[in-house]
Design an enzyme around this catalytic site. Structure first.
Site, PDB file in Angstrom:
ATOM      1  N   ASP A 199     -12.331   8.041   0.682  1.00 22.16           N
ATOM      2  CA  ASP A 199     -12.599   6.743   0.052  1.00 22.16           C
ATOM      3  C   ASP A 199     -14.118   6.515   0.028  1.00 22.16           C
ATOM      4  O   ASP A 199     -14.809   6.803   1.011  1.00 22.16           O
ATOM      5  CB  ASP A 199     -11.904   5.627   0.839  1.00 22.16           C
ATOM      6  CG  ASP A 199     -11.896   4.305   0.103  1.00 22.16           C
ATOM      7  OD1 ASP A 199     -10.801   3.838  -0.252  1.00 22.16           O
ATOM      8  OD2 ASP A 199     -12.992   3.730  -0.119  1.00 22.16           O
ATOM      9  N   ILE A 200     -14.609   6.012  -1.086  1.00 24.65           N
ATOM     10  CA  ILE A 200     -16.050   5.832  -1.251  1.00 24.65           C
ATOM     11  C   ILE A 200     -16.580   4.679  -0.392  1.00 24.65           C
ATOM     12  O   ILE A 200     -17.765   4.631  -0.063  1.00 24.65           O
ATOM     13  CB  ILE A 200     -16.380   5.613  -2.751  1.00 24.65           C
ATOM     14  CG1 ILE A 200     -17.799   6.021  -3.063  1.00 24.65           C
ATOM     15  CG2 ILE A 200     -16.121   4.183  -3.195  1.00 24.65           C
ATOM     16  CD1 ILE A 200     -18.082   6.162  -4.563  1.00 24.65           C
ATOM     17  N   HIS A 203      -4.124  -7.047  -3.516  1.00 25.85           N
ATOM     18  CA  HIS A 203      -5.394  -6.426  -3.153  1.00 25.85           C
ATOM     19  C   HIS A 203      -5.600  -5.058  -3.796  1.00 25.85           C
ATOM     20  O   HIS A 203      -6.389  -4.251  -3.318  1.00 25.85           O
ATOM     21  CB  HIS A 203      -5.512  -6.305  -1.616  1.00 25.85           C
ATOM     22  CG  HIS A 203      -6.920  -6.314  -1.113  1.00 25.85           C
ATOM     23  ND1 HIS A 203      -7.734  -5.199  -1.136  1.00 25.85           N
ATOM     24  CD2 HIS A 203      -7.676  -7.305  -0.595  1.00 25.85           C
ATOM     25  CE1 HIS A 203      -8.905  -5.515  -0.635  1.00 25.85           C
ATOM     26  NE2 HIS A 203      -8.903  -6.782  -0.306  1.00 25.85           N
ATOM     27  N   GLN A 204      -4.877  -4.779  -4.910  1.00 24.93           N
ATOM     28  CA  GLN A 204      -5.110  -3.503  -5.593  1.00 24.93           C
ATOM     29  C   GLN A 204      -6.293  -3.667  -6.545  1.00 24.93           C
ATOM     30  O   GLN A 204      -6.276  -4.543  -7.418  1.00 24.93           O
ATOM     31  CB  GLN A 204      -3.865  -3.061  -6.390  1.00 24.93           C
ATOM     32  CG  GLN A 204      -4.040  -1.685  -7.015  1.00 24.93           C
ATOM     33  CD  GLN A 204      -2.783  -1.200  -7.755  1.00 24.93           C
ATOM     34  OE1 GLN A 204      -1.886  -1.982  -8.031  1.00 24.93           O
ATOM     35  NE2 GLN A 204      -2.756   0.075  -8.085  1.00 24.93           N
ATOM     36  N   HIS A 238      -2.216   4.782  -5.231  1.00 31.89           N
ATOM     37  CA  HIS A 238      -2.908   5.505  -4.158  1.00 31.89           C
ATOM     38  C   HIS A 238      -2.448   5.034  -2.795  1.00 31.89           C
ATOM     39  O   HIS A 238      -2.128   3.859  -2.609  1.00 31.89           O
ATOM     40  CB  HIS A 238      -4.427   5.392  -4.278  1.00 31.89           C
ATOM     41  CG  HIS A 238      -4.932   3.974  -4.375  1.00 31.89           C
ATOM     42  ND1 HIS A 238      -4.893   3.258  -5.544  1.00 31.89           N
ATOM     43  CD2 HIS A 238      -5.482   3.159  -3.450  1.00 31.89           C
ATOM     44  CE1 HIS A 238      -5.409   2.046  -5.341  1.00 31.89           C
ATOM     45  NE2 HIS A 238      -5.759   1.960  -4.060  1.00 31.89           N
TER      46      HIS A 238
END
Ligand code: DGP
Length: 142
Positions: free
Chosen positions: A31-32, A93-94, A100
């Site tokens: 995850d970034i 909260h997507q 994913h």
């Protein structure tokens, strides 16, 4: 209709990622914006926004890899606890509308914060009947 997302570009190799695992059906990468060291995303190559839209095959491919990936992340980071998070819909909260799974190691206060506010169970039998009827019908959802 699936609107292309940043994850489509990662699948297509148009955007870089820190790739951990790839097979015919799934891709896993860091995850970034990690909540903790090792925060990993597992995505299907099937281009669907939300979990309920996935084919059984894509769901099975994700399930096949998820435990193995969780073990690797745990061992590599030394974490002893973790959360699997899978958000569907902006209200849930997507932010990226391609399915994913988050694997989020928990270490002390580092990791996923959870606000859990249980309420009493009401009419469980009626609810179970409604859900079972829907399962029997197997109606797709957009
Ligand atoms: P969610 O709120 O469940 O939709 O989380 C989306 C996650 O995706 C968020 O933790 C940040 C991550 N993310 C967004 N854009 C990128 C990107 O371009 N690369 C990577 N590796 N992760 C991204």
């Amino acid at each position: 209709m699936h609107q292309p997302t940043i994850f489509d570009k990662i699948i297509d190799g148009q955007l870089p990622c820190h790739k951990i695992y790839e097979d015919e059906h799934v891709l896993a990468f860091l995850d970034i914006n990690p909540l903790s060291e090792g925060h990993t995303l597992l995505i299907p190559k099937e281009r669907k926004a939300q979990l309920h839209q996935l084919s059984d095959e894509a769901g099975a491919a994700l399930g096949r890899v998820l435990p193995r990936l969780a073990r690797a992340v745990m061992r590599a980071t030394g974490a002893t606890a973790y959360n699997i998070l899978q958000n569907n819909g902006a209200e849930a909260h997507q932010a990226v509308h391609h399915v994913h799974f988050h694997i989020i190691p928990r270490r002390g206060a580092e990791g996923l914060g959870i606000s859990w506010k249980p309420r009493p169970l009401t009419d469980p039998e009626g609810l179970v009947q409604r859900i079972r009827a829907e399962l029997d019908q197997g109606r797709p959802m957009p």
